[in-house]
Write a protein that holds these residues in place. Structure first.
Motif, PDB file in Angstrom:
ATOM      1  N   CYS A 110       1.018  -1.123   0.157  1.00  0.00           N
ATOM      2  CA  CYS A 110       0.010  -0.115   0.124  1.00  0.00           C
ATOM      3  C   CYS A 110       0.876   1.366   0.069  1.00  0.00           C
ATOM      4  CB  CYS A 110      -0.901   0.152   1.179  1.00  0.00           C
ATOM      5  SG  CYS A 110      -2.292  -1.411   1.148  1.00  0.00           S
ATOM      6  N   ASP A 111       1.901   1.314   0.660  1.00  0.00           N
ATOM      7  CA  ASP A 111       2.956   2.421   0.881  1.00  0.00           C
ATOM      8  C   ASP A 111       3.554   2.586  -0.457  1.00  0.00           C
ATOM      9  OD1 ASP A 111       2.161   2.676   3.554  1.00  0.00           O
ATOM     10  OD2 ASP A 111       4.219   1.702   4.240  1.00  0.00           O
ATOM     11  N   THR A 112       3.864   1.442  -1.140  1.00  0.00           N
ATOM     12  CA  THR A 112       4.556   1.627  -2.325  1.00  0.00           C
ATOM     13  C   THR A 112       3.639   2.012  -3.641  1.00  0.00           C
ATOM     14  OG1 THR A 112       6.030   0.086  -1.609  1.00  0.00           O
ATOM     15  CG2 THR A 112       6.198   0.508  -3.843  1.00  0.00           C
ATOM     16  N   LEU A 113       2.427   1.548  -3.723  1.00  0.00           N
ATOM     17  CA  LEU A 113       1.354   2.060  -4.648  1.00  0.00           C
ATOM     18  C   LEU A 113       1.010   3.568  -4.327  1.00  0.00           C
ATOM     19  CD1 LEU A 113      -0.653   1.492  -6.874  1.00  0.00           C
ATOM     20  CD2 LEU A 113      -2.146   0.902  -5.137  1.00  0.00           C
ATOM     21  N   GLU A 114       0.759   3.737  -3.075  1.00  0.00           N
ATOM     22  CA  GLU A 114       0.642   5.402  -2.728  1.00  0.00           C
ATOM     23  C   GLU A 114       1.580   6.113  -3.414  1.00  0.00           C
ATOM     24  OE1 GLU A 114      -1.770   6.839  -0.346  1.00  0.00           O
ATOM     25  OE2 GLU A 114      -0.979   8.663  -0.735  1.00  0.00           O
ATOM     26  N   ALA A 115       2.884   5.712  -3.029  1.00  0.00           N
ATOM     27  CA  ALA A 115       4.053   6.460  -3.372  1.00  0.00           C
ATOM     28  C   ALA A 115       4.257   6.613  -5.040  1.00  0.00           C
ATOM     29  CB  ALA A 115       5.383   6.027  -3.134  1.00  0.00           C
ATOM     30  N   ASN A 116       3.503   5.815  -5.654  1.00  0.00           N
ATOM     31  CA  ASN A 116       3.745   5.747  -7.126  1.00  0.00           C
ATOM     32  C   ASN A 116       2.407   6.191  -8.088  1.00  0.00           C
ATOM     33  OD1 ASN A 116       6.469   4.708  -8.217  1.00  0.00           O
ATOM     34  ND2 ASN A 116       5.802   3.267  -6.227  1.00  0.00           N
ATOM     35  N   LYS A 117       1.363   6.747  -6.992  1.00  0.00           N
ATOM     36  CA  LYS A 117       0.010   6.454  -7.400  1.00  0.00           C
ATOM     37  C   LYS A 117      -0.250   7.410  -8.821  1.00  0.00           C
ATOM     38  CE  LYS A 117      -2.000   9.969  -4.041  1.00  0.00           C
ATOM     39  NZ  LYS A 117      -2.828   9.940  -2.922  1.00  0.00           N
ATOM     40  N   ALA A 118       0.642   8.368  -9.089  1.00  0.00           N
ATOM     41  CA  ALA A 118       0.611   9.349 -10.175  1.00  0.00           C
ATOM     42  C   ALA A 118       0.876   8.597 -11.557  1.00  0.00           C
ATOM     43  CB  ALA A 118       1.595  10.409  -9.942  1.00  0.00           C
ATOM     44  N   ARG A 119       1.254   7.443 -11.309  1.00  0.00           N
ATOM     45  CA  ARG A 119       1.655   6.709 -12.732  1.00  0.00           C
ATOM     46  C   ARG A 119       1.207   5.185 -12.545  1.00  0.00           C
ATOM     47  NH1 ARG A 119       7.562   5.183 -12.589  1.00  0.00           N
ATOM     48  NH2 ARG A 119       8.227   5.328 -10.102  1.00  0.00           N
ATOM     49  N   CYS A 120       0.728   4.843 -11.569  1.00  0.00           N
ATOM     50  CA  CYS A 120       0.289   3.427 -11.458  1.00  0.00           C
ATOM     51  C   CYS A 120      -0.875   3.267 -10.449  1.00  0.00           C
ATOM     52  CB  CYS A 120       1.294   2.969 -10.559  1.00  0.00           C
ATOM     53  SG  CYS A 120       1.210   1.105 -10.054  1.00  0.00           S
ATOM     54  N   VAL A 121      -1.879   2.206 -10.928  1.00  0.00           N
ATOM     55  CA  VAL A 121      -3.167   2.091 -10.277  1.00  0.00           C
ATOM     56  C   VAL A 121      -3.463   1.036  -9.484  1.00  0.00           C
ATOM     57  CG1 VAL A 121      -4.591   3.689 -11.760  1.00  0.00           C
ATOM     58  CG2 VAL A 121      -4.046   1.410 -12.396  1.00  0.00           C
ATOM     59  N   GLY A 122      -2.391   0.041  -9.850  1.00  0.00           N
ATOM     60  CA  GLY A 122      -2.378  -1.139  -8.940  1.00  0.00           C
ATOM     61  C   GLY A 122      -1.136  -1.827  -8.928  1.00  0.00           C
ATOM     62  N   MET A 123      -0.697  -2.817  -8.078  1.00  0.00           N
ATOM     63  CA  MET A 123       0.173  -3.673  -7.901  1.00  0.00           C
ATOM     64  C   MET A 123       0.200  -4.768  -7.456  1.00  0.00           C
ATOM     65  SD  MET A 123       3.042  -0.747  -6.371  1.00  0.00           S
ATOM     66  CE  MET A 123       4.206  -1.815  -6.493  1.00  0.00           C
ATOM     67  N   ALA A 124       1.012  -5.843  -7.761  1.00  0.00           N
ATOM     68  CA  ALA A 124       1.018  -7.165  -7.152  1.00  0.00           C
ATOM     69  C   ALA A 124       2.232  -7.229  -6.332  1.00  0.00           C
ATOM     70  CB  ALA A 124       0.930  -8.338  -8.069  1.00  0.00           C
ATOM     71  N   ALA A 125       2.140  -8.021  -5.174  1.00  0.00           N
ATOM     72  CA  ALA A 125       3.175  -8.033  -4.068  1.00  0.00           C
ATOM     73  C   ALA A 125       4.687  -8.455  -4.715  1.00  0.00           C
ATOM     74  CB  ALA A 125       2.749  -9.125  -3.009  1.00  0.00           C
ATOM     75  N   ASN A 126       4.532  -9.198  -5.942  1.00  0.00           N
ATOM     76  CA  ASN A 126       5.898  -9.480  -6.439  1.00  0.00           C
ATOM     77  C   ASN A 126       6.381  -8.532  -7.102  1.00  0.00           C
ATOM     78  OD1 ASN A 126       4.298  -9.598  -8.719  1.00  0.00           O
ATOM     79  ND2 ASN A 126       5.008 -11.360  -9.648  1.00  0.00           N
ATOM     80  N   MET A 127       5.729  -7.280  -7.357  1.00  0.00           N
ATOM     81  CA  MET A 127       6.503  -6.115  -7.863  1.00  0.00           C
ATOM     82  C   MET A 127       7.285  -5.469  -6.698  1.00  0.00           C
ATOM     83  SD  MET A 127       3.428  -4.634 -10.238  1.00  0.00           S
ATOM     84  CE  MET A 127       4.114  -3.153 -10.678  1.00  0.00           C
ATOM     85  N   ILE A 128       7.165  -5.936  -5.548  1.00  0.00           N
ATOM     86  CA  ILE A 128       8.109  -5.592  -4.400  1.00  0.00           C
ATOM     87  C   ILE A 128       8.996  -6.557  -3.919  1.00  0.00           C
ATOM     88  CG2 ILE A 128       6.681  -3.498  -3.824  1.00  0.00           C
ATOM     89  CD1 ILE A 128       5.714  -4.932  -1.105  1.00  0.00           C
ATOM     90  N   GLY A 129       9.016  -7.424  -4.617  1.00  0.00           N
ATOM     91  CA  GLY A 129       9.891  -8.699  -4.180  1.00  0.00           C
ATOM     92  C   GLY A 129       9.316  -9.779  -3.500  1.00  0.00           C
ATOM     93  N   VAL A 130       7.941  -9.705  -3.115  1.00  0.00           N
ATOM     94  CA  VAL A 130       7.373 -10.754  -2.270  1.00  0.00           C
ATOM     95  C   VAL A 130       6.522 -11.570  -3.126  1.00  0.00           C
ATOM     96  CG1 VAL A 130       5.958 -11.218  -0.186  1.00  0.00           C
ATOM     97  CG2 VAL A 130       7.584  -9.071  -0.178  1.00  0.00           C
ATOM     98  N   ARG A 131       6.963 -12.808  -3.385  1.00  0.00           N
ATOM     99  CA  ARG A 131       5.952 -13.882  -4.108  1.00  0.00           C
ATOM    100  C   ARG A 131       4.870 -14.227  -3.259  1.00  0.00           C
ATOM    101  NH1 ARG A 131       7.507 -18.379  -6.331  1.00  0.00           N
ATOM    102  NH2 ARG A 131       9.573 -18.578  -5.128  1.00  0.00           N
ATOM    103  N   LYS A 132       3.853 -13.655  -2.979  1.00  0.00           N
ATOM    104  CA  LYS A 132       2.710 -13.820  -2.232  1.00  0.00           C
ATOM    105  C   LYS A 132       1.312 -13.097  -3.288  1.00  0.00           C
ATOM    106  CE  LYS A 132       4.393 -15.996   1.160  1.00  0.00           C
ATOM    107  NZ  LYS A 132       4.103 -15.839   2.621  1.00  0.00           N
ATOM    108  N   ARG A 133       0.363 -13.988  -2.707  1.00  0.00           N
ATOM    109  CA  ARG A 133      -0.921 -13.556  -3.679  1.00  0.00           C
ATOM    110  C   ARG A 133      -1.596 -12.434  -3.036  1.00  0.00           C
ATOM    111  NH1 ARG A 133      -2.882 -17.192  -7.719  1.00  0.00           N
ATOM    112  NH2 ARG A 133      -1.269 -18.638  -8.044  1.00  0.00           N
ATOM    113  N   ILE A 134      -0.972 -11.015  -3.015  1.00  0.00           N
ATOM    114  CA  ILE A 134      -1.423  -9.762  -2.517  1.00  0.00           C
ATOM    115  C   ILE A 134      -1.646  -8.772  -3.666  1.00  0.00           C
ATOM    116  CG2 ILE A 134      -1.533  -8.106  -0.525  1.00  0.00           C
ATOM    117  CD1 ILE A 134       0.434 -10.291   0.810  1.00  0.00           C
TER     118      ILE A 134
END
Ligand SMILES: [Zn+2]
Length: 137
Positions: free
Chosen positions: A31-55
């Motif tokens: 959530c923190d990382t999405l918030e920080a990138n919200k100007a150019r990103c509407v959604g993120m999966a956890a593997n995009m921050i290096g965690v291979r979990k289904r979040i």
């Protein structure tokens, strides 16, 4: 904590595992990382921050929604080719997306939820759940 965005395709192509209550910190970081990138990103999966979990975390109709272990249980309407981009990838690509989906997931409090999403919200969820399977656009 805001995390660095993973761009390593080999890592992003690995499937993700189910999440549980021990993954609460990842939910917060996502959530923190999405918030920080919200100007150019509407959604993120956890593997995009290096965690291979289904979040996933996404702005659905402008509201931040967390989905833990989401499963798309229904797809309807005529699938359409949409042009998408991804913070982990360069450029944009086309992907086939259904206009209406139903999803079952656990919310941030690990409460079971079921919802129907349409249009752009449905598109975002399909993109992020593809990340769990290691599918890139
Ligand atoms: Zn993506």
């Amino acid at each position: 904590m805001v995390k660095e965005i993973v761009k390593d395709r080999a890592f992003l192509k690995l499937p993700s595992e189910p999440a549980d209550k021990s993954d609460r910190q990842t939910v917060t970081d996502l959530c923190d990382t999405l918030e920080a990138n919200k100007a150019r990103c509407v959604g993120m999966a956890a593997n995009m921050i290096g965690v291979r979990k289904r979040i996933l975390a996404a702005y659905l109709s402008g509201k931040l929604v967390v989905m833990i272990n989401p499963v798309i249980t229904g797809r309807s309407g005529e699938p359409a080719e949409e042009t998408e981009s991804c913070l982990s990838l360069i450029g944009s690509s086309k992907a086939l997306r259904y206009p209406i989906i139903s999803v079952e997931y656990l919310d941030r409090s690990f409460k079971r939820k079921r919802a129907i999403y349409r249009g752009f919200d449905a598109q975002i969820i399909q993109h992020e759940t593809d990340h769990f399977e290691g599918i890139l656009i």
